[in-house]
Design an enzyme around this catalytic site. Structure first.
Site, PDB file in Angstrom:
ATOM      1  N   CYS A 330       0.831  -1.216  -0.044  1.00 46.96           N
ATOM      2  CA  CYS A 330       0.008  -0.147   0.269  1.00 46.96           C
ATOM      3  C   CYS A 330       0.819   1.156   0.056  1.00 46.96           C
ATOM      4  O   CYS A 330       1.684   1.589  -0.969  1.00 46.96           O
ATOM      5  CB  CYS A 330      -0.818  -0.078   1.096  1.00 46.96           C
ATOM      6  SG  CYS A 330      -2.401   0.953   1.083  1.00 46.96           S
ATOM      7  N   HIS A 440      -3.712  -5.596   1.173  1.00 43.96           N
ATOM      8  CA  HIS A 440      -3.575  -5.619   2.517  1.00 43.96           C
ATOM      9  C   HIS A 440      -3.855  -7.347   2.901  1.00 43.96           C
ATOM     10  O   HIS A 440      -4.754  -7.549   1.992  1.00 43.96           O
ATOM     11  CB  HIS A 440      -4.207  -4.867   3.406  1.00 43.96           C
ATOM     12  CG  HIS A 440      -3.675  -3.661   3.565  1.00 43.96           C
ATOM     13  ND1 HIS A 440      -2.607  -3.296   4.000  1.00 43.96           N
ATOM     14  CD2 HIS A 440      -4.413  -2.384   2.943  1.00 43.96           C
ATOM     15  CE1 HIS A 440      -2.382  -1.475   3.856  1.00 43.96           C
ATOM     16  NE2 HIS A 440      -3.472  -1.281   3.337  1.00 43.96           N
TER      17      HIS A 440
END
Length: 501
Positions: A330, A440
């Protein structure tokens, strides 16, 4: 409507989340349909549901313990700190806006209808609701507009058990002091106290328990021993970051960004006997790990500046140029690129140079991307070829879009939880020994974690016969059962059932 019990703590990190999870597991084992609930959670560790809605990871963990799908109704308000005095407010899984602590305090009672709607909806579908409080109920300056501790207990007429942490010392004073600061009506709600994280002989503690009951006139429900469990507890963040882990055969260094988010992305590696995970915040402590991971962050630009000022940027670049594995998740993935642009001032505005390890550029936009995904790694060349064609699941939660033209994509993903459902697109980039992804939870897939560790073993010429692959879901369930068994033996469950009924 469901029966209800609420777990409050004398302090943050007293063990509310874990005790709540334990009760959820115990009630499930006893044949009840149970769900966790927390009206307001403050954390940078969040999760995206199948509906594309954002909620705190602690309630996800508790839902897993209860054997049910995570549902945003379990955590209707999530506060994600943006600085020392403000937070991004997530209401019912969507961004309400950024607010200062002062502004939020003035408005939060207006959110009570949303809280009750979520709670009542869950209560209609379950036999038992286990509510978790936040911080301490004795924050007397916050009592007037409380919606998460005694205020929440009053809204749904919940009995309360109060948990104190003996490991940090002063547990008798903290329990007695907390009860002293409650109003008479609030104190009547406290039906029992729990001593948590005890190391030693309980018989030595018993005289203190008797005196505590005499002082507070509240019964002690039991003493829970200190447990070393691999469970994604929000409070375990502080322990993980501060723990100076013994180096094992494989050393993975996670950069401890100031605004680190979703640290649970890397907990899976701690489950391997031969792997140690260290959180590193300075050049001296980085040493010479086998792999460097740049994690997610609530503020990519500010944390990139910190990385540069700390000297860690240069050390990571040198590490990558030596052919050693670097992986970004991310915000960490965004940092690995050439440039980051923020034309709409989503963070601090302007533009900033990245680490230049991936040929990408990221532009921030106001819209937050949040969706669950299913994916499959491409046929990968270079160091990460161990991941080739492995399938995975995870979720995206980020601001911004990364231009990945003319680079080798890491994987192909299928969006499954928003208006773009079933849209197929590429995710991430790989460049020899450097890779990045927006997903994630990508390592929480057993085959992915096993492949990464196998790659690291091979790089060091270690004997892979000592490496035992495992099923993460099966391992998690064994940990929840161990937690439930320990807590069941430690607490007077007959009294707890009496409190509920």
């Amino acid at each position: 409507m469901a029966k209800v019990i609420m777990v409050q703590g004398t302090t943050s990190n007293a063990g509310k989340s874990i005790v709540t999870a334990a009760l959820c597991r115990i009630f499930k084992q006893d044949g009840y349909k149970v769900a966790p609930f927390k009206s307001q959670n403050m954390a940078l560790n969040s999760y995206i549901t199948k509906d594309g809605l954002e909620m705190g990871r602690a309630q996800v963990m508790q839902a897993e313990a209860a054997g049910i799908e995570p549902d945003v109704r379990m955590n209707p308000i999530l506060l994600k700190p943006t600085g020392d005095k403000g937070s991004q407010v997530i209401l019912n899984g969507s961004v309400l806006g950024d607010m200062s602590a002062k502004d939020y305090y003035k408005q939060k009672t207006m959110l009570i209808p949303h809280i009750l709607k979520s709670y009542n909806s869950l209560a209609e579908e379950n036999d038992v609701i286990v509510i978790e409080g936040a911080g301490s109920p004795a924050e007397i300056n916050l009592r007037e507009n409380d919606i998460v501790n005694m205020g929440m207990a009053e809204l749904v007429d919940a009995p309360v058990i109060l948990v104190g942490d003996i490991d940090r010392g002063g547990v008798f004073a903290s329990i007695a002091g907390t009860l002293l600061l409650l109003t008479d009506d609030e104190k009547k709600r406290v039906k029992g106290t729990v001593i948590n994280k005890f190391r030693g002989d309980v018989d030595i503690l018993k005289p203190g328990l008797d005196m505590l009951e005499d002082i507070t006139h509240v019964g002690v429900l039991g003493v829970i021993p200190y447990m070393k469990l691999q469970i994604d507890d929000e409070d375990s963040l502080s322990e993980r970051l501060d723990n100076k882990n013994e180096l094992k055969l494989i050393d993975i260094a996670v950069i401890k960004l100031p605004r680190l988010s979703n640290f649970t992305d890397f907990n899976v590696f701690e489950m391997f006997n031969g792997v140690s995970v260290r959180y590193v915040s300075n050049v001296h402590d980085l040493c010479d790990p086998d792999m460097v991971i740049l994690p997610g962050t609530k503020n990519t630009i500010e944390d990139l500046k910190w990385l540069r000022q700390s000297g860690l940027e240069a050390k990571i670049q040198r590490f990558a140029h030596q052919g050693k594995p670097v992986f970004g998740i991310c915000g960490g993935y965004q940092m690995l690129g050439d440039k980051i642009y923020d034309p709409e001032s989503v963070e601090s505005g302007g533009e900033i140079r990245g680490l230049g390890l991936l040929n990408t550029e990221t532009t921030f936009y106001q819209e937050k991307i949040r969706t669950q995904v299913k994916g499959k790694f491409k046929e990968i060349n270079g160091l990460y070829n161990y991941l080739s064609n492995i399938e995975f699941e995870g979720y995206e939660i980020h601001m911004g879009d990364t231009n990945t033209q003319n680079v080798e994509p890491l994987s192909s993903i299928n969006v499954i939880s928003d208006t773009l459902a079933n849209k197929v697109k590429n995710d991430g980039v790989v460049n020899k020994n450097v890779a990045g992804s927006y997903i994630h939870g990508i390592f929480d897939n057993s085959n992915v974690a096993n492949a990464i560790v196998e790659m690291l073993y091979d790089r060091k010429g270690l004997n892979k016969e000592e490496l035992e692959g495992f099923d993460i879901n099966q391992f998690k369930n064994s940990q929840y059962d161990l937690l439930a068994d320990t807590v069941r033996k430690s607490l007077d469950m007959d009294k707890i059932y009496a409190i509920i009924k």
